[in-house]
Design a protein around this motif. Structure first.
Motif, PDB file in Angstrom:
ATOM      1  N   ALA A 166      18.888  -9.226  -0.761  1.00 47.96           N
ATOM      2  CA  ALA A 166      18.525 -10.136  -1.861  1.00 47.96           C
ATOM      3  C   ALA A 166      18.581  -9.471  -3.230  1.00 47.96           C
ATOM      4  O   ALA A 166      17.808  -9.800  -4.124  1.00 47.96           O
ATOM      5  N   GLN A 167      19.507  -8.552  -3.418  1.00 46.60           N
ATOM      6  CA  GLN A 167      19.680  -7.914  -4.726  1.00 46.60           C
ATOM      7  C   GLN A 167      20.911  -8.432  -5.461  1.00 46.60           C
ATOM      8  O   GLN A 167      21.361  -7.806  -6.414  1.00 46.60           O
ATOM      9  N   ASN A 168      21.430  -9.541  -4.990  1.00 46.40           N
ATOM     10  CA  ASN A 168      22.486 -10.234  -5.713  1.00 46.40           C
ATOM     11  C   ASN A 168      21.930 -11.526  -6.292  1.00 46.40           C
ATOM     12  O   ASN A 168      21.181 -12.240  -5.627  1.00 46.40           O
ATOM     13  N   ILE A 169      22.290 -11.816  -7.529  1.00 44.62           N
ATOM     14  CA  ILE A 169      21.922 -13.078  -8.171  1.00 44.62           C
ATOM     15  C   ILE A 169      23.177 -13.937  -8.219  1.00 44.62           C
ATOM     16  O   ILE A 169      24.186 -13.548  -8.816  1.00 44.62           O
ATOM     17  N   ARG A 170      23.127 -15.098  -7.581  1.00 51.68           N
ATOM     18  CA  ARG A 170      24.278 -16.004  -7.559  1.00 51.68           C
ATOM     19  C   ARG A 170      23.931 -17.288  -8.308  1.00 51.68           C
ATOM     20  O   ARG A 170      22.877 -17.879  -8.100  1.00 51.68           O
ATOM     21  N   ILE A 171      24.854 -17.707  -9.161  1.00 49.65           N
ATOM     22  CA  ILE A 171      24.692 -18.938  -9.935  1.00 49.65           C
ATOM     23  C   ILE A 171      25.916 -19.798  -9.694  1.00 49.65           C
ATOM     24  O   ILE A 171      27.050 -19.325  -9.834  1.00 49.65           O
ATOM     25  N   TYR A 172      25.689 -21.041  -9.311  1.00 47.11           N
ATOM     26  CA  TYR A 172      26.777 -21.961  -9.011  1.00 47.11           C
ATOM     27  C   TYR A 172      26.895 -23.018 -10.109  1.00 47.11           C
ATOM     28  O   TYR A 172      25.985 -23.208 -10.918  1.00 47.11           O
ATOM     29  N   ASP A 173      28.042 -23.703 -10.129  1.00 46.57           N
ATOM     30  CA  ASP A 173      28.267 -24.802 -11.076  1.00 46.57           C
ATOM     31  C   ASP A 173      28.003 -24.361 -12.516  1.00 46.57           C
ATOM     32  O   ASP A 173      27.277 -25.002 -13.278  1.00 46.57           O
ATOM     33  N   LEU A 174      28.636 -23.260 -12.909  1.00 44.54           N
ATOM     34  CA  LEU A 174      28.397 -22.691 -14.237  1.00 44.54           C
ATOM     35  C   LEU A 174      28.699 -23.659 -15.370  1.00 44.54           C
ATOM     36  O   LEU A 174      28.086 -23.572 -16.440  1.00 44.54           O
ATOM     37  N   LEU A 175      29.642 -24.567 -15.151  1.00 43.05           N
ATOM     38  CA  LEU A 175      30.039 -25.468 -16.229  1.00 43.05           C
ATOM     39  C   LEU A 175      28.883 -26.339 -16.705  1.00 43.05           C
ATOM     40  O   LEU A 175      28.922 -26.868 -17.816  1.00 43.05           O
TER      41      LEU A 175
ATOM     42  N   PRO B 137      21.178  -3.092  -8.847  1.00 46.23           N
ATOM     43  CA  PRO B 137      21.098  -1.846  -8.080  1.00 46.23           C
ATOM     44  C   PRO B 137      20.451  -2.089  -6.715  1.00 46.23           C
ATOM     45  O   PRO B 137      19.434  -2.776  -6.610  1.00 46.23           O
ATOM     46  N   GLY B 138      21.066  -1.564  -5.684  1.00 47.72           N
ATOM     47  CA  GLY B 138      20.564  -1.766  -4.337  1.00 47.72           C
ATOM     48  C   GLY B 138      21.209  -2.919  -3.597  1.00 47.72           C
ATOM     49  O   GLY B 138      20.925  -3.135  -2.414  1.00 47.72           O
ATOM     50  N   SER B 139      22.090  -3.665  -4.261  1.00 47.66           N
ATOM     51  CA  SER B 139      22.757  -4.770  -3.577  1.00 47.66           C
ATOM     52  C   SER B 139      23.673  -4.233  -2.481  1.00 47.66           C
ATOM     53  O   SER B 139      24.150  -3.102  -2.538  1.00 47.66           O
ATOM     54  N   ARG B 140      23.892  -5.068  -1.476  1.00 53.86           N
ATOM     55  CA  ARG B 140      24.724  -4.680  -0.334  1.00 53.86           C
ATOM     56  C   ARG B 140      25.860  -5.678  -0.155  1.00 53.86           C
ATOM     57  O   ARG B 140      25.883  -6.734  -0.779  1.00 53.86           O
ATOM     58  N   SER B 141      26.805  -5.325   0.707  1.00 56.89           N
ATOM     59  CA  SER B 141      28.001  -6.146   0.894  1.00 56.89           C
ATOM     60  C   SER B 141      27.738  -7.343   1.797  1.00 56.89           C
ATOM     61  O   SER B 141      26.959  -7.265   2.741  1.00 56.89           O
ATOM     62  N   MET B 142      28.429  -8.442   1.499  1.00 57.95           N
ATOM     63  CA  MET B 142      28.398  -9.612   2.348  1.00 57.95           C
ATOM     64  C   MET B 142      29.486  -9.475   3.416  1.00 57.95           C
ATOM     65  O   MET B 142      30.183  -8.458   3.481  1.00 57.95           O
TER      66      MET B 142
ATOM     67  N   ALA C  62      28.795  -2.845  -2.655  1.00 61.71           N
ATOM     68  CA  ALA C  62      27.395  -2.415  -2.729  1.00 61.71           C
ATOM     69  C   ALA C  62      27.159  -1.682  -4.043  1.00 61.71           C
ATOM     70  O   ALA C  62      27.949  -0.820  -4.429  1.00 61.71           O
ATOM     71  N   ASN C  63      26.073  -2.047  -4.725  1.00 64.55           N
ATOM     72  CA  ASN C  63      25.715  -1.372  -5.974  1.00 64.55           C
ATOM     73  C   ASN C  63      24.799  -0.204  -5.632  1.00 64.55           C
ATOM     74  O   ASN C  63      23.620  -0.397  -5.327  1.00 64.55           O
ATOM     75  N   THR C  64      25.352   1.005  -5.676  1.00 63.02           N
ATOM     76  CA  THR C  64      24.591   2.200  -5.304  1.00 63.02           C
ATOM     77  C   THR C  64      24.031   2.939  -6.509  1.00 63.02           C
ATOM     78  O   THR C  64      23.485   4.035  -6.359  1.00 63.02           O
ATOM     79  N   THR C  65      24.159   2.345  -7.697  1.00 61.22           N
ATOM     80  CA  THR C  65      23.621   2.989  -8.894  1.00 61.22           C
ATOM     81  C   THR C  65      22.112   2.773  -8.982  1.00 61.22           C
ATOM     82  O   THR C  65      21.537   1.958  -8.265  1.00 61.22           O
ATOM     83  N   GLU C  66      21.483   3.499  -9.908  1.00 59.36           N
ATOM     84  CA  GLU C  66      20.051   3.326 -10.115  1.00 59.36           C
ATOM     85  C   GLU C  66      19.725   2.286 -11.175  1.00 59.36           C
ATOM     86  O   GLU C  66      18.642   1.692 -11.154  1.00 59.36           O
TER      87      GLU C  66
ATOM     88  N   ASN D 139      29.006   0.486  -8.873  1.00 53.94           N
ATOM     89  CA  ASN D 139      28.126  -0.616  -9.273  1.00 53.94           C
ATOM     90  C   ASN D 139      28.469  -1.934  -8.585  1.00 53.94           C
ATOM     91  O   ASN D 139      28.021  -2.997  -8.992  1.00 53.94           O
ATOM     92  N   GLY D 140      29.257  -1.847  -7.512  1.00 56.89           N
ATOM     93  CA  GLY D 140      29.441  -3.031  -6.684  1.00 56.89           C
ATOM     94  C   GLY D 140      30.710  -3.808  -6.926  1.00 56.89           C
ATOM     95  O   GLY D 140      30.741  -5.030  -6.734  1.00 56.89           O
ATOM     96  N   ALA D 141      31.780  -3.136  -7.328  1.00 57.12           N
ATOM     97  CA  ALA D 141      33.062  -3.820  -7.498  1.00 57.12           C
ATOM     98  C   ALA D 141      33.458  -4.506  -6.196  1.00 57.12           C
ATOM     99  O   ALA D 141      33.230  -3.986  -5.097  1.00 57.12           O
ATOM    100  N   THR D 142      34.057  -5.700  -6.320  1.00 57.62           N
ATOM    101  CA  THR D 142      34.587  -6.400  -5.154  1.00 57.62           C
ATOM    102  C   THR D 142      35.554  -5.479  -4.414  1.00 57.62           C
ATOM    103  O   THR D 142      36.366  -4.796  -5.017  1.00 57.62           O
ATOM    104  N   ARG D 143      35.478  -5.478  -3.092  1.00 55.71           N
ATOM    105  CA  ARG D 143      36.348  -4.638  -2.270  1.00 55.71           C
ATOM    106  C   ARG D 143      37.351  -5.527  -1.542  1.00 55.71           C
ATOM    107  O   ARG D 143      37.017  -6.632  -1.113  1.00 55.71           O
ATOM    108  N   TYR D 144      38.577  -5.041  -1.404  1.00 53.90           N
ATOM    109  CA  TYR D 144      39.628  -5.842  -0.779  1.00 53.90           C
ATOM    110  C   TYR D 144      40.420  -4.989   0.217  1.00 53.90           C
ATOM    111  O   TYR D 144      40.455  -3.757   0.127  1.00 53.90           O
ATOM    112  N   LEU D 145      41.068  -5.668   1.163  1.00 51.61           N
ATOM    113  CA  LEU D 145      41.875  -4.988   2.166  1.00 51.61           C
ATOM    114  C   LEU D 145      43.339  -5.031   1.728  1.00 51.61           C
ATOM    115  O   LEU D 145      43.955  -6.109   1.709  1.00 51.61           O
ATOM    116  N   PRO D 146      43.916  -3.902   1.346  1.00 52.68           N
ATOM    117  CA  PRO D 146      45.299  -3.898   0.858  1.00 52.68           C
ATOM    118  C   PRO D 146      46.270  -4.538   1.848  1.00 52.68           C
ATOM    119  O   PRO D 146      46.211  -4.275   3.055  1.00 52.68           O
TER     120      PRO D 146
END
Length: 221
Positions: free
Chosen positions: A59-68, A107-112, A194-198, A145-152
């Protein structure tokens, strides 16, 4: 008409992603970042949760939907002429805006879970790109700091059977500066980083574009 960067298109077709640098000035980034913080507060005030442990462990990610719905700046971003020109080219001029959301990795967020976005809106096989994302970087985005990760190379997979048993193990991060926009093929397998920074947050906006599915439904296989 806004010009198309041919070398960027070539890189996108080869790799399944590419970066549009310096789309926003530092002042525009700051405006959008402030609007995003306000949108998160407004979402909570409406009773719409912004932290979802079932989606983002810890629960260390903040998600906001319908930004418009929250601020005019988001309307300007999703229709930005430079971005739209490249998205329209990559979707053969046939596109609609599906949704616009945000993910702030604290900080402390993990991967989905690993996934590709096209599989969530249409069945396999996926020989053709029907969807793509424009990922707006409101912070410098890097592995720690949690950059999106992708499979080449995974944008070439046409069905689930081609996906490795553990796709996340081969993933690497998208890295880009604040103000950049990462264009991503909807078939590319990826996950939140994952955001591994402090103390460094990572805010990204996700504009999801799709072709007009009904026009192409007979080509789904």
């Amino acid at each position: 008409m806004t010009g198309i960067d041919g070398s960027l298109i070539e890189a996108f077709e080869r790799d399944g992603w590419a970066v549009l640098p310096d789309v926003l000035s530092p002042e525009q980034v700051a405006e959008a970042r402030a609007a995003l913080v306000g949108a998160a507060a407004a979402s909570e005030a409406r009773g719409i949760p912004t932290r979802m442990d079932y989606l983002d462990p810890g629960a260390q990610n903040i998600r906001i939907y319908d930004l418009l719905e929250y601020h005019p700046v988001f309307v300007e971003l999703i229709a930005h002429p430079v971005v739209i020109a490249h998205v329209a080219h990559l979707l053969d001029g046939d596109l609609s805006i599906s949704n616009f959301s945000a993910n702030i990795a604290l900080p402390g967020s993990r991967s989905m879970n690993a996934h590709n976005d096209q599989s969530t809106v249409m069945p396999e096989p996926w020989p053709t790109r029907f969807t793509m994302n424009a990922i707006w970087c409101l912070d410098d985005t890097y592995e720690a700091n949690g950059a999106t990760r992708y499979l080449p190379g995974s944008h070439r997979y046409t069905c689930f059977a081609e996906v490795p048993d553990d796709p996340a193990s081969g993933m690497v991060p998208f890295e880009a500066a604040a103000g950049s926009v990462i264009l991503m093929d909807g078939r590319l397998w990826h996950t939140s980083g994952a955001n591994t920074t402090e103390s460094s947050e990572r805010a990204l906006l996700f504009a999801f574009y799709a072709r007009s599915f009904l026009r192409h439904q007979n080509n789904w296989g």
